[in-house]
Design a protein around this motif. Structure first.
Motif, PDB file in Angstrom:
ATOM      1  N   TRP A 123       0.832  -1.197   0.000  1.00 36.45           N
ATOM      2  CA  TRP A 123       0.000   0.000   0.000  1.00 36.45           C
ATOM      3  C   TRP A 123       0.865   1.246   0.000  1.00 36.45           C
ATOM      4  O   TRP A 123       1.938   1.255   0.616  1.00 36.45           O
ATOM      5  CB  TRP A 123      -0.859   0.044   1.259  1.00 36.45           C
ATOM      6  CG  TRP A 123      -1.929  -0.980   1.342  1.00 36.45           C
ATOM      7  CD1 TRP A 123      -1.817  -2.278   1.750  1.00 36.45           C
ATOM      8  CD2 TRP A 123      -3.306  -0.795   1.014  1.00 36.45           C
ATOM      9  NE1 TRP A 123      -3.031  -2.903   1.693  1.00 36.45           N
ATOM     10  CE2 TRP A 123      -3.967  -2.012   1.257  1.00 36.45           C
ATOM     11  CE3 TRP A 123      -4.042   0.300   0.553  1.00 36.45           C
ATOM     12  CZ2 TRP A 123      -5.331  -2.176   1.044  1.00 36.45           C
ATOM     13  CZ3 TRP A 123      -5.402   0.144   0.344  1.00 36.45           C
ATOM     14  CH2 TRP A 123      -6.028  -1.086   0.585  1.00 36.45           C
ATOM     15  N   ASP A 126       0.605   6.351   3.157  1.00 37.93           N
ATOM     16  CA  ASP A 126      -0.412   7.279   3.652  1.00 37.93           C
ATOM     17  C   ASP A 126      -1.821   6.832   3.290  1.00 37.93           C
ATOM     18  O   ASP A 126      -2.767   7.118   4.014  1.00 37.93           O
ATOM     19  CB  ASP A 126      -0.162   8.685   3.109  1.00 37.93           C
ATOM     20  CG  ASP A 126       1.145   9.263   3.629  1.00 37.93           C
ATOM     21  OD1 ASP A 126       1.569   8.861   4.730  1.00 37.93           O
ATOM     22  OD2 ASP A 126       1.746  10.106   2.939  1.00 37.93           O
ATOM     23  N   TYR A 127      -1.979   6.136   2.193  1.00 36.13           N
ATOM     24  CA  TYR A 127      -3.313   5.790   1.709  1.00 36.13           C
ATOM     25  C   TYR A 127      -3.991   4.698   2.538  1.00 36.13           C
ATOM     26  O   TYR A 127      -5.203   4.735   2.740  1.00 36.13           O
ATOM     27  CB  TYR A 127      -3.250   5.367   0.234  1.00 36.13           C
ATOM     28  CG  TYR A 127      -4.599   5.023  -0.334  1.00 36.13           C
ATOM     29  CD1 TYR A 127      -5.537   6.022  -0.576  1.00 36.13           C
ATOM     30  CD2 TYR A 127      -4.953   3.714  -0.602  1.00 36.13           C
ATOM     31  CE1 TYR A 127      -6.793   5.717  -1.075  1.00 36.13           C
ATOM     32  CE2 TYR A 127      -6.205   3.394  -1.102  1.00 36.13           C
ATOM     33  CZ  TYR A 127      -7.117   4.401  -1.339  1.00 36.13           C
ATOM     34  OH  TYR A 127      -8.358   4.100  -1.833  1.00 36.13           O
ATOM     35  N   GLN A 129      -4.231   4.123   5.627  1.00 36.01           N
ATOM     36  CA  GLN A 129      -4.964   4.614   6.799  1.00 36.01           C
ATOM     37  C   GLN A 129      -6.368   5.086   6.423  1.00 36.01           C
ATOM     38  O   GLN A 129      -7.304   4.944   7.195  1.00 36.01           O
ATOM     39  CB  GLN A 129      -4.188   5.741   7.482  1.00 36.01           C
ATOM     40  CG  GLN A 129      -2.871   5.287   8.086  1.00 36.01           C
ATOM     41  CD  GLN A 129      -3.027   4.146   9.073  1.00 36.01           C
ATOM     42  OE1 GLN A 129      -3.938   4.128   9.886  1.00 36.01           O
ATOM     43  NE2 GLN A 129      -2.139   3.170   8.999  1.00 36.01           N
ATOM     44  N   GLU A 130      -6.517   5.631   5.209  1.00 36.89           N
ATOM     45  CA  GLU A 130      -7.818   6.119   4.747  1.00 36.89           C
ATOM     46  C   GLU A 130      -8.817   4.981   4.519  1.00 36.89           C
ATOM     47  O   GLU A 130     -10.019   5.211   4.510  1.00 36.89           O
ATOM     48  CB  GLU A 130      -7.657   6.906   3.448  1.00 36.89           C
ATOM     49  CG  GLU A 130      -6.837   8.167   3.575  1.00 36.89           C
ATOM     50  CD  GLU A 130      -6.588   8.819   2.237  1.00 36.89           C
ATOM     51  OE1 GLU A 130      -7.375   8.589   1.279  1.00 36.89           O
ATOM     52  OE2 GLU A 130      -5.605   9.566   2.130  1.00 36.89           O
ATOM     53  N   THR A 131      -8.329   3.780   4.316  1.00 40.68           N
ATOM     54  CA  THR A 131      -9.205   2.660   3.975  1.00 40.68           C
ATOM     55  C   THR A 131      -9.702   1.880   5.191  1.00 40.68           C
ATOM     56  O   THR A 131     -10.586   1.044   5.049  1.00 40.68           O
ATOM     57  CB  THR A 131      -8.486   1.672   3.035  1.00 40.68           C
ATOM     58  OG1 THR A 131      -7.430   1.033   3.749  1.00 40.68           O
ATOM     59  CG2 THR A 131      -7.935   2.370   1.801  1.00 40.68           C
ATOM     60  N   THR A 134     -13.177   2.736  11.411  1.00 43.04           N
ATOM     61  CA  THR A 134     -12.923   3.259  12.751  1.00 43.04           C
ATOM     62  C   THR A 134     -12.922   2.071  13.710  1.00 43.04           C
ATOM     63  O   THR A 134     -13.472   1.008  13.390  1.00 43.04           O
ATOM     64  CB  THR A 134     -14.014   4.257  13.190  1.00 43.04           C
ATOM     65  OG1 THR A 134     -15.259   3.545  13.313  1.00 43.04           O
ATOM     66  CG2 THR A 134     -14.141   5.422  12.211  1.00 43.04           C
TER      67      THR A 134
END
Length: 149
Positions: A123, A126-127, A129-131, A134
């Motif tokens: 991956w 940084d990307y 974490q967006e996927t 919560t």
């Protein structure tokens, strides 16, 4: 059977080479795997490394489910294998990732190797974490999946 666990950050060099993390490389080499098959994930914006034996099983399972005499099924099979490339692990423990794959998923320099069962995902650092869900959503979904209902 190999099982990759963990999340390890690495850097891709100017020639698009990256060290396979030692913990993953040891598992691969212990099972006699000196190369991996690279493919863009079908659903996510990441790359997947399949140990050769795992790739061969995946292709066999897919082939068994599809008819060679059905045009649309042949297209699915072709597209699945067309997007794959075999990568050798060099003597230093690195793989050379073709730039087109890096561009597909937005990896420039920083990459996260994520062990996911019998494959390794790559991956953009940084990307990923967006996927992720919560913590609350993850707990709720896991509870629903694992409940006896």
């Amino acid at each position: 059977m190999m099982q990759f666990l963990g999340n390890i950050d690495a850097k891709i060099d100017a020639k698009a080479r990256v060290f396979v993390p030692a913990v993953f490389r040891k598992l691969l080499l212990a099972s006699g795997q000196t190369s991996v098959v690279l493919r863009k994930d079908i659903f996510q914006k990441c790359l997947v490394l399949y140990p050769e034996g795992v790739w061969e099983r995946e292709v066999s399972v897919l082939r068994a489910k599809l008819s060679r005499w059905d045009n649309s099924q042949q297209k699915v099979f072709r597209q699945f294998v067309l997007g794959a490339e075999r990568l050798d692990i060099d003597a230093s423990g690195r793989i050379l990732i073709p730039r087109k794959y890096l561009e597909m998923v937005g990896i420039e320099s920083d990459v996260s190797f994520v062990g996911v069962d019998n494959t390794i995902e790559l991956w953009a650092k940084d990307y990923i974490q967006e996927t992720l869900l919560t913590a609350e959503d993850f707990g709720e979904q896991l509870q629903q999946l694992m409940s006896d209902e």
